[in-house]
Design an enzyme around this catalytic site. Structure first.
Site, PDB file in Angstrom:
ATOM      1  N   ARG A  51       0.808  -1.224   0.000  1.00 29.91           N
ATOM      2  CA  ARG A  51       0.000   0.000   0.000  1.00 29.91           C
ATOM      3  C   ARG A  51       0.840   1.273   0.000  1.00 29.91           C
ATOM      4  O   ARG A  51       0.604   2.188  -0.791  1.00 29.91           O
ATOM      5  CB  ARG A  51      -0.900   0.052   1.247  1.00 29.91           C
ATOM      6  CG  ARG A  51      -2.183  -0.672   1.126  1.00 29.91           C
ATOM      7  CD  ARG A  51      -2.533  -1.289   2.447  1.00 29.91           C
ATOM      8  NE  ARG A  51      -1.553  -2.326   2.711  1.00 29.91           N
ATOM      9  CZ  ARG A  51      -1.666  -3.578   2.248  1.00 29.91           C
ATOM     10  NH1 ARG A  51      -2.734  -3.927   1.601  1.00 29.91           N
ATOM     11  NH2 ARG A  51      -0.718  -4.473   2.452  1.00 29.91           N
ATOM     12  N   THR A  52       1.792   1.354   0.915  1.00 30.72           N
ATOM     13  CA  THR A  52       2.472   2.638   1.101  1.00 30.72           C
ATOM     14  C   THR A  52       3.277   3.000  -0.133  1.00 30.72           C
ATOM     15  O   THR A  52       3.188   4.116  -0.653  1.00 30.72           O
ATOM     16  CB  THR A  52       3.364   2.580   2.359  1.00 30.72           C
ATOM     17  OG1 THR A  52       2.596   2.052   3.437  1.00 30.72           O
ATOM     18  CG2 THR A  52       3.879   3.956   2.722  1.00 30.72           C
ATOM     19  N   LYS A  81      26.283  -3.856  -0.008  1.00 32.19           N
ATOM     20  CA  LYS A  81      27.762  -3.785  -0.054  1.00 32.19           C
ATOM     21  C   LYS A  81      28.312  -3.084   1.185  1.00 32.19           C
ATOM     22  O   LYS A  81      29.516  -2.863   1.280  1.00 32.19           O
ATOM     23  CB  LYS A  81      28.203  -3.017  -1.300  1.00 32.19           C
ATOM     24  CG  LYS A  81      27.724  -3.600  -2.602  1.00 32.19           C
ATOM     25  CD  LYS A  81      28.183  -2.700  -3.765  1.00 32.19           C
ATOM     26  CE  LYS A  81      27.192  -2.712  -4.899  1.00 32.19           C
ATOM     27  NZ  LYS A  81      27.426  -1.610  -5.845  1.00 32.19           N
ATOM     28  N   ARG A 102      11.142   4.020   3.787  1.00 30.54           N
ATOM     29  CA  ARG A 102      10.734   3.009   4.786  1.00 30.54           C
ATOM     30  C   ARG A 102      11.985   2.256   5.209  1.00 30.54           C
ATOM     31  O   ARG A 102      12.780   1.833   4.362  1.00 30.54           O
ATOM     32  CB  ARG A 102       9.707   2.035   4.212  1.00 30.54           C
ATOM     33  CG  ARG A 102       9.448   0.862   5.167  1.00 30.54           C
ATOM     34  CD  ARG A 102       8.276   0.017   4.785  1.00 30.54           C
ATOM     35  NE  ARG A 102       7.030   0.718   5.014  1.00 30.54           N
ATOM     36  CZ  ARG A 102       5.829   0.147   4.920  1.00 30.54           C
ATOM     37  NH1 ARG A 102       5.721  -1.130   4.604  1.00 30.54           N
ATOM     38  NH2 ARG A 102       4.729   0.854   5.134  1.00 30.54           N
ATOM     39  N   HIS A 130       4.538   5.479  11.782  1.00 32.90           N
ATOM     40  CA  HIS A 130       4.135   5.417  10.372  1.00 32.90           C
ATOM     41  C   HIS A 130       3.167   6.591  10.163  1.00 32.90           C
ATOM     42  O   HIS A 130       1.958   6.420  10.022  1.00 32.90           O
ATOM     43  CB  HIS A 130       3.457   4.073  10.106  1.00 32.90           C
ATOM     44  CG  HIS A 130       3.250   3.715   8.671  1.00 32.90           C
ATOM     45  ND1 HIS A 130       3.401   4.620   7.633  1.00 32.90           N
ATOM     46  CD2 HIS A 130       2.879   2.532   8.097  1.00 32.90           C
ATOM     47  CE1 HIS A 130       3.152   3.995   6.489  1.00 32.90           C
ATOM     48  NE2 HIS A 130       2.817   2.734   6.747  1.00 32.90           N
TER      49      HIS A 130
HETATM   50  N1   CP Z   1      -0.413  -0.192   5.843  1.00 30.49           N
HETATM   51  C1   CP Z   1       0.811  -0.395   5.298  1.00 30.49           C
HETATM   52  O1   CP Z   1       1.795   0.249   5.694  1.00 30.49           O
HETATM   53  O2   CP Z   1       0.839  -1.348   4.331  1.00 30.49           O
HETATM   54  P1   CP Z   1       2.119  -1.771   3.478  1.00 30.49           P
HETATM   55  O3   CP Z   1       3.091  -2.423   4.443  1.00 30.49           O
HETATM   56  O4   CP Z   1       1.602  -2.705   2.439  1.00 30.49           O
HETATM   57  O5   CP Z   1       2.724  -0.526   2.905  1.00 30.49           O
END
Ligand code: CP
Length: 301
Positions: A51-52, A81, A102, A130
């Site tokens: 999703r993100t 590396k 991320r 998040h």
């Molecule tokens: N909700 C969420 O962060 O989903 P993903 O890990 O698929 O990005």
């Protein structure tokens, strides 16, 4: 808005403006189709995502921007590396106008922001926060409940490692007269620092061990997956609190059921048909909220 690192940074007014811009973008998406023309955004993910990453990338493309990306930066970038995250950021910031990051380290986004010459957007940092997820969660609550003041919200599941919960409770604390029920196993309770944060902000936080402790007319149930990927090097085995039709019978027709997704078995598929289950709509809203954030950061108000 420059970097997006933690929900600590937001004021209530920021959310009001974000929700209004998101409504405008949803209503007139094509009008924003050239907003990021000539801009390049890097999406750098050291942990898996559906999703993100894809909603950010869709958001960039729908705004007319371009993407450079590595979806598996842990193995497919020069991290393999031995290059440090900070060196990677110092290089990538010369190629782009913003970095969506991320990472498995809770401090990664904050550390990256220290050295980056372009905005860093935290797309999930370890078991920490998040923030863009919780902004879309808050927007979803706003769309269904019209107002975030006076709400009761049950956060369920992995409150220890669940970064979406950590960010969401901070956002809820911006509003008045909030009650949060935290339903978890003892080993996955909300960390003390968040409980303290909520109490300092005047939020009523009530730890629970069963669905029976959550009131019938709770406004929102926010279910989460147990983050078993964070259990490495432990022998922790945790049974889920599964939400099925029988559990949903204990709640009001006005209660909405949310989940940041992905889910495993903590919401039974039969519940998807329940009108109160809004988690797919929630993830769809995510693209528009991320369009708003990118617009705000790269174009300005
Ligand atoms: N909700 C969420 O962060 O989903 P993903 O890990 O698929 O990005």
């Amino acid at each position: 808005m420059y970097h997006i690192l933690s929900c600590d940074q937001f004021l209530r007014q920021d959310l009001t403006e974000l929700f209004a811009l998101t409504d405008e973008i949803r209503a007139n998406t094509s009008r924003f189709g050239k907003a990021l023309q000539g801009k390049i955004v890097a999406t750098i993910f050291y942990e898996p995502s559906t999703r993100t990453r894809l909603s950010f990338e869709a958001a960039i493309l729908r705004l007319g921007g371009s993407i450079i990306s590595t979806e598996n930066a842990k193995e497919m970038s020069s991290a393999i590396k031995g290059e440090s995250l900070l060196d990677t950021i110092r290089v990538i910031d010369g190629y782009c106008d913003a970095i969506v990051l991320r990472h498995y380290d809770n401090r990664a986004a904050a550390n990256a922001a220290e050295v980056s010459s372009v905005p860093i957007i935290n797309a999930g940092s370890g078991s920490g926060e998040h923030p863009t997820q919780s902004l879309l969660d808050a927007y979803t609550i706003y769309k269904y409940k019209k107002n975030l003041d006076g709400l009761s919200v049950a956060v369920v599941g992995d409150l220890l490692f669940g970064r979406t919960v950590h960010s969401l409770v901070k956002l809820l604390a911006l509003f008045r007269d909030i009650t949060i029920y935290g339903l978890s196993r003892e080993v996955l309770e909300l960390p003390y620092e968040y409980v303290t944060y909520l109490r300092q902000k005047g939020v009523s936080y009530i730890p629970c061990r069963s669905f029976a402790e959550i009131p019938y007319d709770v406004d929102v149930i926010y279910q989460t997956r147990t983050q078993t990927e964070r259990f490495e090097n432990t022998d922790l085995q945790v049974e889920e609190f599964v939400i099925d039709e029988a559990v949903m019978k204990n709640f009001s027709p006005q209660t909405i059921l949310m989940h940041p997704l992905p889910r495993r078995n903590e919401i039974s598929p039969e519940v998807d048909q329940d009108k109160r289950a809004v988690y797919f709509q929630q993830s769809h809203y995510g693209m528009y909220v991320r369009m708003s954030l990118l617009y705000n950061i790269l174009v300005g108000k």
